[in-house]
Design an enzyme around this catalytic site. Structure first.
Site, PDB file in Angstrom:
ATOM      1  N   PRO A 236       0.706  -1.226   0.381  1.00  0.00           N
ATOM      2  CA  PRO A 236       0.468   0.218   0.056  1.00  0.00           C
ATOM      3  C   PRO A 236       0.941   1.264   0.019  1.00  0.00           C
ATOM      4  O   PRO A 236       2.074   0.768   0.912  1.00  0.00           O
ATOM      5  CB  PRO A 236      -0.815  -0.071   1.299  1.00  0.00           C
ATOM      6  CG  PRO A 236       0.206  -1.201   1.865  1.00  0.00           C
ATOM      7  CD  PRO A 236       0.832  -1.963   1.394  1.00  0.00           C
ATOM      8  N   ASN A 237       0.733   2.274  -0.832  1.00  0.00           N
ATOM      9  CA  ASN A 237       0.448   3.908  -0.629  1.00  0.00           C
ATOM     10  C   ASN A 237       2.201   3.346  -1.792  1.00  0.00           C
ATOM     11  O   ASN A 237       2.980   4.601  -2.127  1.00  0.00           O
ATOM     12  CB  ASN A 237       1.240   3.753   0.361  1.00  0.00           C
ATOM     13  CG  ASN A 237      -0.506   4.431   1.209  1.00  0.00           C
ATOM     14  OD1 ASN A 237      -1.217   5.001   0.931  1.00  0.00           O
ATOM     15  ND2 ASN A 237      -0.514   3.904   2.499  1.00  0.00           N
TER      16      ASN A 237
ATOM     17  N   ARG B 267       5.068  11.173  -2.344  1.00  0.00           N
ATOM     18  CA  ARG B 267       4.974  10.915  -1.583  1.00  0.00           C
ATOM     19  C   ARG B 267       6.219  11.244  -0.501  1.00  0.00           C
ATOM     20  O   ARG B 267       7.200   9.674  -0.576  1.00  0.00           O
ATOM     21  CB  ARG B 267       4.669   9.158  -0.634  1.00  0.00           C
ATOM     22  CG  ARG B 267       4.189   8.814   0.605  1.00  0.00           C
ATOM     23  CD  ARG B 267       4.162   7.388   0.492  1.00  0.00           C
ATOM     24  NE  ARG B 267       4.017   6.609   1.694  1.00  0.00           N
ATOM     25  CZ  ARG B 267       3.783   5.658   2.455  1.00  0.00           C
ATOM     26  NH1 ARG B 267       4.728   4.609   1.320  1.00  0.00           N
ATOM     27  NH2 ARG B 267       4.218   4.891   3.275  1.00  0.00           N
TER      28      ARG B 267
ATOM     29  N   TYR C 196      11.454   8.673   1.329  1.00  0.00           N
ATOM     30  CA  TYR C 196      11.448   7.161   0.741  1.00  0.00           C
ATOM     31  C   TYR C 196      11.917   7.002  -0.947  1.00  0.00           C
ATOM     32  O   TYR C 196      12.015   6.752  -2.044  1.00  0.00           O
ATOM     33  CB  TYR C 196       9.864   6.958   0.230  1.00  0.00           C
ATOM     34  CG  TYR C 196       9.035   6.429   0.947  1.00  0.00           C
ATOM     35  CD1 TYR C 196       9.898   5.575   1.830  1.00  0.00           C
ATOM     36  CD2 TYR C 196       7.635   6.975   1.734  1.00  0.00           C
ATOM     37  CE1 TYR C 196       9.034   4.911   2.979  1.00  0.00           C
ATOM     38  CE2 TYR C 196       7.469   6.662   3.274  1.00  0.00           C
ATOM     39  CZ  TYR C 196       8.080   5.966   3.060  1.00  0.00           C
ATOM     40  OH  TYR C 196       7.318   5.179   4.988  1.00  0.00           O
TER      41      TYR C 196
ATOM     42  N   ASN D  44       8.384  -5.583  -1.049  1.00  0.00           N
ATOM     43  CA  ASN D  44       8.158  -4.700  -0.042  1.00  0.00           C
ATOM     44  C   ASN D  44       6.453  -4.375   0.440  1.00  0.00           C
ATOM     45  O   ASN D  44       5.506  -3.556  -0.656  1.00  0.00           O
ATOM     46  CB  ASN D  44       8.296  -3.457  -0.542  1.00  0.00           C
ATOM     47  CG  ASN D  44       8.269  -2.300   0.196  1.00  0.00           C
ATOM     48  OD1 ASN D  44       8.008  -2.147   1.285  1.00  0.00           O
ATOM     49  ND2 ASN D  44       8.954  -0.831  -0.094  1.00  0.00           N
TER      50      ASN D  44
ATOM     51  N   ALA E 177       3.132  -0.206   4.352  1.00  0.00           N
ATOM     52  CA  ALA E 177       3.079  -0.712   6.478  1.00  0.00           C
ATOM     53  C   ALA E 177       1.924  -2.136   6.636  1.00  0.00           C
ATOM     54  O   ALA E 177       2.154  -2.627   7.365  1.00  0.00           O
ATOM     55  CB  ALA E 177       1.347   0.259   6.466  1.00  0.00           C
TER      56      ALA E 177
ATOM     57  N   GLU F 144      13.301  -9.261   1.425  1.00  0.00           N
ATOM     58  CA  GLU F 144      12.593  -8.515   2.226  1.00  0.00           C
ATOM     59  C   GLU F 144      13.237  -6.444   1.505  1.00  0.00           C
ATOM     60  O   GLU F 144      13.886  -6.497   1.891  1.00  0.00           O
ATOM     61  CB  GLU F 144      12.303  -7.963   3.268  1.00  0.00           C
ATOM     62  CG  GLU F 144      11.580  -7.341   4.022  1.00  0.00           C
ATOM     63  CD  GLU F 144      10.880  -7.519   5.622  1.00  0.00           C
ATOM     64  OE1 GLU F 144      11.676  -8.375   6.232  1.00  0.00           O
ATOM     65  OE2 GLU F 144      10.655  -6.569   6.207  1.00  0.00           O
TER      66      GLU F 144
ATOM     67  N   HIS G  36      13.047  -2.433   1.409  1.00  0.00           N
ATOM     68  CA  HIS G  36      12.032  -1.703   2.051  1.00  0.00           C
ATOM     69  C   HIS G  36      13.088  -0.387   1.515  1.00  0.00           C
ATOM     70  O   HIS G  36      14.404  -0.535   1.675  1.00  0.00           O
ATOM     71  CB  HIS G  36      12.629  -1.504   3.908  1.00  0.00           C
ATOM     72  CG  HIS G  36      11.651  -2.170   3.899  1.00  0.00           C
ATOM     73  ND1 HIS G  36       9.804  -2.472   4.407  1.00  0.00           N
ATOM     74  CD2 HIS G  36      11.891  -3.824   5.024  1.00  0.00           C
ATOM     75  CE1 HIS G  36       9.100  -3.110   4.574  1.00  0.00           C
ATOM     76  NE2 HIS G  36      10.349  -4.430   5.654  1.00  0.00           N
TER      77      HIS G  36
ATOM     78  N   ARG H 262      12.604   4.328  12.696  1.00  0.00           N
ATOM     79  CA  ARG H 262      11.849   5.222  12.677  1.00  0.00           C
ATOM     80  C   ARG H 262      11.105   4.689  14.011  1.00  0.00           C
ATOM     81  O   ARG H 262      11.335   4.623  14.703  1.00  0.00           O
ATOM     82  CB  ARG H 262      10.983   5.022  11.257  1.00  0.00           C
ATOM     83  CG  ARG H 262      11.918   5.166   9.909  1.00  0.00           C
ATOM     84  CD  ARG H 262      11.535   4.698   8.636  1.00  0.00           C
ATOM     85  NE  ARG H 262       9.841   6.737   8.759  1.00  0.00           N
ATOM     86  CZ  ARG H 262       9.328   5.607   7.540  1.00  0.00           C
ATOM     87  NH1 ARG H 262       9.064   5.149   6.817  1.00  0.00           N
ATOM     88  NH2 ARG H 262       7.646   6.388   7.515  1.00  0.00           N
TER      89      ARG H 262
HETATM   90  C1  DQA Z   1       8.551   0.868   3.565  1.00  0.00           C
HETATM   91  C2  DQA Z   1       8.187   1.378   5.586  1.00  0.00           C
HETATM   92  C3  DQA Z   1       7.341   0.745   5.814  1.00  0.00           C
HETATM   93  O1  DQA Z   1       7.144   1.330   6.936  1.00  0.00           O
HETATM   94  C4  DQA Z   1       6.162   1.974   4.942  1.00  0.00           C
HETATM   95  O2  DQA Z   1       4.055   2.109   5.513  1.00  0.00           O
HETATM   96  C5  DQA Z   1       6.147   2.236   3.828  1.00  0.00           C
HETATM   97  C6  DQA Z   1       7.205   1.944   3.352  1.00  0.00           C
HETATM   98  C7  DQA Z   1       9.507   1.361   3.059  1.00  0.00           C
HETATM   99  O3  DQA Z   1       9.663   0.926   1.662  1.00  0.00           O
HETATM  100  O4  DQA Z   1      11.107   1.931   3.350  1.00  0.00           O
HETATM  101  O5  DQA Z   1       5.154   2.099   3.086  1.00  0.00           O
HETATM  102  O6  DQA Z   1       8.149  -0.311   3.343  1.00  0.00           O
END
Ligand code: DQA
Length: 163
Positions: free
Chosen positions: A25-26, A33, A38, A89, A92, A113, A115, A122
Site C-alpha cells: 500500500p501507498n 510521498r 522514500y 516491499n 505498512a 524483503e 524497504h 523510525r
Molecule cells: C516502507 C516502510 C513502511 O514502514 C511504510 O509503511 C511504507 C514503506 C519502506 O519502503 O520504507 O509504506 O515499506
C-alpha cells in the site's frame, strides 16, 4: 526452529520463471510521498530499472503494486508456482499482516524483503516485521537502490541453487 530451505527451481525453471516484485500500500505514491524518506523515483521508474537489472542476469520480472492485503496474498500464492523468487516491499502491511506472513511461509521460494527507508530507526510501530522471519534476506535504507541489490541477491541465490 530453523526454516526449511526454499525449493530448488530446476535449471529450466530458472530460465523460464520470472522474479515477482510485489509492492504494498501507498507505494503507488512514490515520487510525491515523503521524498525525503522514500526518495524521488516513482514506482514506474523503479519497475523499469528493476526489469533492466534483471535482464542483465537473464531473468524476467513481474512487477506489481496493490493497496489491498488480499490481492497481495493472492499474488504471493501465485508466485508459489509461477516465480523463481520474490522481492517484497509490503509497505505498512509489513508491520501488521499475519495473512501475508502465512502466505509467505507457504511460498517455498527465495524471498528478499525490501524497504526504501530504514523502518527500525523510525517510529516504534515500524520496528516489527511479519515478513522478516520468513525472508531469506532483508535490504533496507537504500531507497530505490535496494530493489536493484535485491535483484542481484536473488540472481545469486538462484545461481547457487542450480549450480
Ligand atoms: C516502507 C516502510 C513502511 O514502514 C511504510 O509503511 C511504507 C514503506 C519502506 O519502503 O520504507 O509504506 O515499506
Amino acid at each position: 526452529m530453523a526454516r526449511k530451505s526454499p525449493a530448488r527451481p530446476s535449471r529450466t525453471q530458472r530460465r523460464t520463471l520470472a522474479i515477482y516484485v510485489l509492492n504494498g500500500p501507498n507505494l503507488n505514491l512514490l515520487g510525491v510521498r515523503e521524498p525525503e524518506v522514500y526518495g524521488r523515483m516513482t514506482l514506474a521508474e523503479i519497475g523499469r530499472a528493476v526489469a533492466a537489472r534483471a535482464r542483465t542476469h537473464g531473468l524476467e520480472v513481474i512487477f506489481r503494486q496493490s493497496n489491498h492485503e488480499g490481492e497481495l496474498v493472492d499474488w504471493i500464492q501465485e508466485a508459489r508456482t509461477r516465480s523463481c523468487g520474490v522481492i517484497l516491499n509490503a509497505g505498512a502491511y509489513t508491520h501488521t499482516s499475519v495473512a501475508i506472513h502465512d502466505a509467505l511461509r507457504a511460498l517455498d521460494r527465495p524471498l528478499i524483503e525490501v524497504h526504501l527507508s530504514t523502518p527500525y530507526t523510525r517510529e516504534p510501530f515500524r520496528h516489527h516485521s511479519y515478513v522478516s522471519p520468513v525472508a531469506t534476506g532483508v535490504i533496507c535504507g537504500l531507497k530505490d537502490t535496494g530493489y536493484l541489490l535485491a535483484v542481484d541477491a536473488l540472481a545469486s541465490l538462484l545461481k547457487d541453487q542450480t549450480a
